[in-house]
Scaffold this active site. Structure first.
Site, PDB file in Angstrom:
ATOM      1  N   SER A 165       0.849  -1.193   0.000  1.00 17.14           N
ATOM      2  CA  SER A 165       0.000   0.000   0.000  1.00 17.14           C
ATOM      3  C   SER A 165       0.881   1.238   0.000  1.00 17.14           C
ATOM      4  O   SER A 165       2.022   1.207   0.490  1.00 17.14           O
ATOM      5  CB  SER A 165      -0.894   0.013   1.241  1.00 17.14           C
ATOM      6  N   TYR A 179      -2.643  -1.314  10.076  1.00 21.65           N
ATOM      7  CA  TYR A 179      -2.593  -1.474   8.622  1.00 21.65           C
ATOM      8  C   TYR A 179      -1.275  -0.934   8.081  1.00 21.65           C
ATOM      9  O   TYR A 179      -0.608  -1.582   7.267  1.00 21.65           O
ATOM     10  CB  TYR A 179      -3.770  -0.735   8.001  1.00 21.65           C
TER      11      TYR A 179
END
Length: 277
Positions: A165, A179
């Site tokens: 990401s 995350y």
């Protein structure tokens, strides 16, 4: 000189995609299957897997699927072994399964008013949420790559591609900290595994998406008004779609990337660079 058709050829490849029933994972699968690869979709959502496999098979693609929880390492090993057994080898694996980040310590994505969120504050961060995100977005990536290596190392070839990401390289207070930690950890795992497996003819790379319209986060980015608000903070002035992944997925799975390994390629419309307007 090799023609472009051979340079980007994936026809006949045996491919596995975790988190393959929707979003970016399904985009990877469609891109490779449409170009002749034999693809296995792995996902927890058995109904969605069945529907997408039926759709892709009806379109003339060689696609199969299985339901598996990537945090169940024994089940994940069996699913990858079954896929390799069905095709006689394993050429490319996309370790793509992921989970919503949950709230960070700030609300909103754009504008001056970004309120503090009590739930996302460090001292209030929930153990269960931390563990679940790390299990799916980091531990399961390790387990996926390990299972793939057992097939790729003996054949001395293969492509491992991990979905990380833009959050792996840019701090964003609206994203839950587990995350960001998981994705950054996965990015460094990619570099370590790439270093070990390079001599075996196996490349290991990461794709780092920014804001994409997928089911992550409850599918909020599929809503036009949310997209418009988020797009204001992206230099390209739009959120991504799974179709934006097709070219990069083909590149990393094909001979065109044979000398590229240990890299994290960001695909985010400039989001990680900052706000341009």
């Amino acid at each position: 000189m090799i023609g472009i058709e051979k340079l980007f050829a994936v026809a006949g490849q045996a491919v596995v995609v975790t988190g393959g029933a929707s979003g970016i994972g399904l985009g990877y699968a469609e891109a490779l299957a449409a170009n002749g690869a034999r693809v296995t979709l792995l996902d927890m959502d058995a109904g969605r897997i069945a529907a997408e496999v039926a759709r892709l098979v009806a379109a003339g693609y060689d696609v199969r699927g299985a339901s598996v929880d990537v945090t169940d390492r024994a089940a994940l090993d069996r699913a990858i072994d079954d896929a390799a057994g069905a095709y006689g080898r394993l050429d490319t694996i996309f370790a793509n399964a992921g989970i919503n980040s949950g709230v960070g310590y700030l609300g909103g994505w754009v504008g001056a008013e970004r309120p503090r969120i009590t739930e996302g504050a460090l001292e209030n961060y929930d153990d269960a949420r931390w563990d679940r995100i790390i299990d799916i977005s980091l531990n399961a990536v390790f387990a996926t790559l390990r299972a793939a290596a057992r097939h790729m190392r003996p054949q001395r070839s293969g492509r491992m591609i991990v979905t990380t990401s833009a959050a792996a390289i840019r701090c964003e207070p609206a994203i839950g900290m587990a995350y960001m930690a998981a994705k950054a950890g996965a990015a460094h795992l990619v570099r370590n595994v790439a270093l070990e497996l390079a001599a075996d003819g196996i490349t290991v790379n990461a794709i780092a998406p920014g804001m994409f319209a997928t089911n992550i986060g409850g599918g909020a980015l599929r809503q036009a008004e949310v997209q418009a608000a988020v797009a204001r903070g992206i230099p390209a002035h739009r959120v991504g779609t799974p179709a934006d992944m097709y070219g990069l997925a083909l590149f990393l799975a094909s001979p065109a990337s044979s000398y590229v390994t240990g890299q994290q390629i960001v695909i985010d419309g400039g989001f990680s660079l900052g706000q341009a307007d």
